[in-house]
Design a protein around this motif. Structure first.
Motif, PDB file in Angstrom:
ATOM      1  N   GLU A 136       1.123  -1.170   0.038  1.00 60.74           N
ATOM      2  CA  GLU A 136       0.051  -0.277   0.535  1.00 60.74           C
ATOM      3  C   GLU A 136       0.967   0.883   0.125  1.00 60.74           C
ATOM      4  O   GLU A 136       0.725   2.348  -0.341  1.00 60.74           O
ATOM      5  CB  GLU A 136      -0.831  -0.001   1.203  1.00 60.74           C
ATOM      6  CG  GLU A 136      -2.150   1.366   0.838  1.00 60.74           C
ATOM      7  CD  GLU A 136      -2.761   0.708   0.228  1.00 60.74           C
ATOM      8  OE1 GLU A 136      -3.439   2.203  -0.393  1.00 60.74           O
ATOM      9  OE2 GLU A 136      -3.222  -0.234  -0.990  1.00 60.74           O
ATOM     10  N   GLN A 137       2.057   1.327   0.502  1.00 61.05           N
ATOM     11  CA  GLN A 137       2.644   2.300   0.565  1.00 61.05           C
ATOM     12  C   GLN A 137       3.392   2.176  -0.640  1.00 61.05           C
ATOM     13  O   GLN A 137       4.005   3.441  -1.009  1.00 61.05           O
ATOM     14  CB  GLN A 137       4.196   2.021   1.611  1.00 61.05           C
ATOM     15  CG  GLN A 137       5.225   3.325   2.368  1.00 61.05           C
ATOM     16  CD  GLN A 137       6.229   3.074   3.085  1.00 61.05           C
ATOM     17  OE1 GLN A 137       6.004   2.517   3.405  1.00 61.05           O
ATOM     18  NE2 GLN A 137       6.724   4.032   3.243  1.00 61.05           N
ATOM     19  N   SER A 138       3.643   1.680  -1.435  1.00 59.42           N
ATOM     20  CA  SER A 138       4.364   1.375  -2.815  1.00 59.42           C
ATOM     21  C   SER A 138       3.628   2.148  -3.450  1.00 59.42           C
ATOM     22  O   SER A 138       4.142   2.679  -4.840  1.00 59.42           O
ATOM     23  CB  SER A 138       5.040   0.370  -2.830  1.00 59.42           C
ATOM     24  OG  SER A 138       5.299   0.291  -4.468  1.00 59.42           O
ATOM     25  N   ARG A 139       2.091   1.738  -3.488  1.00 63.28           N
ATOM     26  CA  ARG A 139       1.048   2.160  -4.324  1.00 63.28           C
ATOM     27  C   ARG A 139       1.182   4.233  -4.092  1.00 63.28           C
ATOM     28  O   ARG A 139       0.681   4.807  -5.068  1.00 63.28           O
ATOM     29  CB  ARG A 139      -0.457   1.977  -3.892  1.00 63.28           C
ATOM     30  CG  ARG A 139      -1.361   2.231  -5.277  1.00 63.28           C
ATOM     31  CD  ARG A 139      -2.895   1.315  -4.551  1.00 63.28           C
ATOM     32  NE  ARG A 139      -2.841   0.194  -4.214  1.00 63.28           N
ATOM     33  CZ  ARG A 139      -3.167  -0.485  -5.504  1.00 63.28           C
ATOM     34  NH1 ARG A 139      -4.022  -0.494  -6.172  1.00 63.28           N
ATOM     35  NH2 ARG A 139      -3.267  -2.103  -5.619  1.00 63.28           N
ATOM     36  N   GLN A 140       0.997   4.199  -2.810  1.00 60.96           N
ATOM     37  CA  GLN A 140       0.926   5.510  -2.492  1.00 60.96           C
ATOM     38  C   GLN A 140       1.731   5.749  -2.971  1.00 60.96           C
ATOM     39  O   GLN A 140       1.720   7.214  -3.642  1.00 60.96           O
ATOM     40  CB  GLN A 140       0.371   5.632  -0.907  1.00 60.96           C
ATOM     41  CG  GLN A 140      -0.706   5.921  -0.601  1.00 60.96           C
ATOM     42  CD  GLN A 140      -1.959   5.504  -1.457  1.00 60.96           C
ATOM     43  OE1 GLN A 140      -1.394   7.405  -2.129  1.00 60.96           O
ATOM     44  NE2 GLN A 140      -2.563   4.688  -1.083  1.00 60.96           N
ATOM     45  N   SER A 141       2.622   5.291  -3.069  1.00 58.48           N
ATOM     46  CA  SER A 141       4.321   6.518  -3.713  1.00 58.48           C
ATOM     47  C   SER A 141       4.356   6.275  -5.095  1.00 58.48           C
ATOM     48  O   SER A 141       4.541   7.649  -5.775  1.00 58.48           O
ATOM     49  CB  SER A 141       5.988   5.430  -3.370  1.00 58.48           C
ATOM     50  OG  SER A 141       6.296   6.223  -1.880  1.00 58.48           O
ATOM     51  N   LEU A 200       1.020   6.969  -7.299  1.00 61.28           N
ATOM     52  CA  LEU A 200       0.275   7.410  -7.110  1.00 61.28           C
ATOM     53  C   LEU A 200       0.784   8.767  -7.442  1.00 61.28           C
ATOM     54  O   LEU A 200       0.758   9.993  -7.751  1.00 61.28           O
ATOM     55  CB  LEU A 200      -1.107   7.548  -6.528  1.00 61.28           C
ATOM     56  CG  LEU A 200      -1.095   6.079  -6.613  1.00 61.28           C
ATOM     57  CD1 LEU A 200      -3.114   5.690  -5.539  1.00 61.28           C
ATOM     58  CD2 LEU A 200      -2.386   6.100  -8.425  1.00 61.28           C
ATOM     59  N   GLU A 201       1.522   9.745  -6.695  1.00 59.06           N
ATOM     60  CA  GLU A 201       2.022  10.872  -6.126  1.00 59.06           C
ATOM     61  C   GLU A 201       3.103  11.419  -6.991  1.00 59.06           C
ATOM     62  O   GLU A 201       3.491  12.245  -7.972  1.00 59.06           O
ATOM     63  CB  GLU A 201       3.013  10.816  -4.717  1.00 59.06           C
ATOM     64  CG  GLU A 201       1.972  10.724  -3.669  1.00 59.06           C
ATOM     65  CD  GLU A 201       3.388  10.615  -2.329  1.00 59.06           C
ATOM     66  OE1 GLU A 201       3.962  10.838  -2.181  1.00 59.06           O
ATOM     67  OE2 GLU A 201       1.845   9.816  -1.184  1.00 59.06           O
ATOM     68  N   TYR A 202       3.822   9.942  -7.351  1.00 64.95           N
ATOM     69  CA  TYR A 202       4.353   9.927  -8.396  1.00 64.95           C
ATOM     70  C   TYR A 202       3.824  10.360 -10.130  1.00 64.95           C
ATOM     71  O   TYR A 202       4.795  11.277 -10.479  1.00 64.95           O
ATOM     72  CB  TYR A 202       5.539   9.293  -8.957  1.00 64.95           C
ATOM     73  CG  TYR A 202       6.416   8.510  -9.686  1.00 64.95           C
ATOM     74  CD1 TYR A 202       7.872   9.406 -10.080  1.00 64.95           C
ATOM     75  CD2 TYR A 202       6.483   8.537 -11.199  1.00 64.95           C
ATOM     76  CE1 TYR A 202       8.922   9.243 -11.121  1.00 64.95           C
ATOM     77  CE2 TYR A 202       7.190   8.422 -12.459  1.00 64.95           C
ATOM     78  CZ  TYR A 202       8.126   8.898 -12.560  1.00 64.95           C
ATOM     79  OH  TYR A 202       8.997   8.790 -13.623  1.00 64.95           O
ATOM     80  N   VAL A 251       1.804  11.628 -15.228  1.00 70.80           N
ATOM     81  CA  VAL A 251       1.664  10.189 -15.986  1.00 70.80           C
ATOM     82  C   VAL A 251       0.622   9.484 -15.883  1.00 70.80           C
ATOM     83  O   VAL A 251      -0.463   9.314 -14.736  1.00 70.80           O
ATOM     84  CB  VAL A 251       2.849   9.394 -15.405  1.00 70.80           C
ATOM     85  CG1 VAL A 251       3.049   8.118 -16.833  1.00 70.80           C
ATOM     86  CG2 VAL A 251       3.805  10.460 -15.838  1.00 70.80           C
ATOM     87  N   GLN A 252      -0.523   9.484 -16.905  1.00 73.32           N
ATOM     88  CA  GLN A 252      -1.427   8.094 -16.737  1.00 73.32           C
ATOM     89  C   GLN A 252      -1.139   7.074 -15.902  1.00 73.32           C
ATOM     90  O   GLN A 252      -0.462   6.381 -15.407  1.00 73.32           O
ATOM     91  CB  GLN A 252      -2.069   8.250 -17.990  1.00 73.32           C
ATOM     92  CG  GLN A 252      -3.259   7.198 -18.148  1.00 73.32           C
ATOM     93  CD  GLN A 252      -3.520   6.647 -19.570  1.00 73.32           C
ATOM     94  OE1 GLN A 252      -2.998   7.651 -20.443  1.00 73.32           O
ATOM     95  NE2 GLN A 252      -5.005   5.974 -19.855  1.00 73.32           N
TER      96      GLN A 252
END
Length: 89
Positions: free
Chosen positions: A68-73, A75-77, A83-84
């Motif tokens: 989940e932390q990776s996913r949030q990073s 999405l922020e990127y 980027v789509q």
């Protein structure tokens, strides 16, 4: 958030396999070595003696939180760089 979908103990490999799925259907497989360790060089098998100390619920919770932390990073990127975002189903 990733949640357990299916799980089983594979007697051949000695792994407790937990398949996680999130709301979009993205899958991640957790493999917890339960039965034995194997030598990477010769393949020799060494039975585990700490089976009672293994906590699969804690392992899955830690991995789910890290995903989940990776996913949030990610999405922020994507937001920062315009980027789509594409789901990997």
């Amino acid at each position: 958030m990733f949640r357990p979908h299916t799980q089983y103990l594979d007697l051949g490999s000695g792994f407790h396999i937990v398949e996680l799925l999130d709301e979009q259907g993205t899958k991640h497989v957790v493999q917890i070595a339960v039965g034995h360790e194997a030598c990477p060089a010769c393949g020799g098998v060494y039975p585990k003696t700490n089976v009672g100390e293994i906590d699969p619920k804690a392992a899955v919770a830690n991995i789910s939180a890290a995903l989940e932390q990776s996913r949030q990073s990610l999405l922020e990127y994507a937001k920062k760089h315009g980027v789509q975002v594409k789901s990997s189903r």
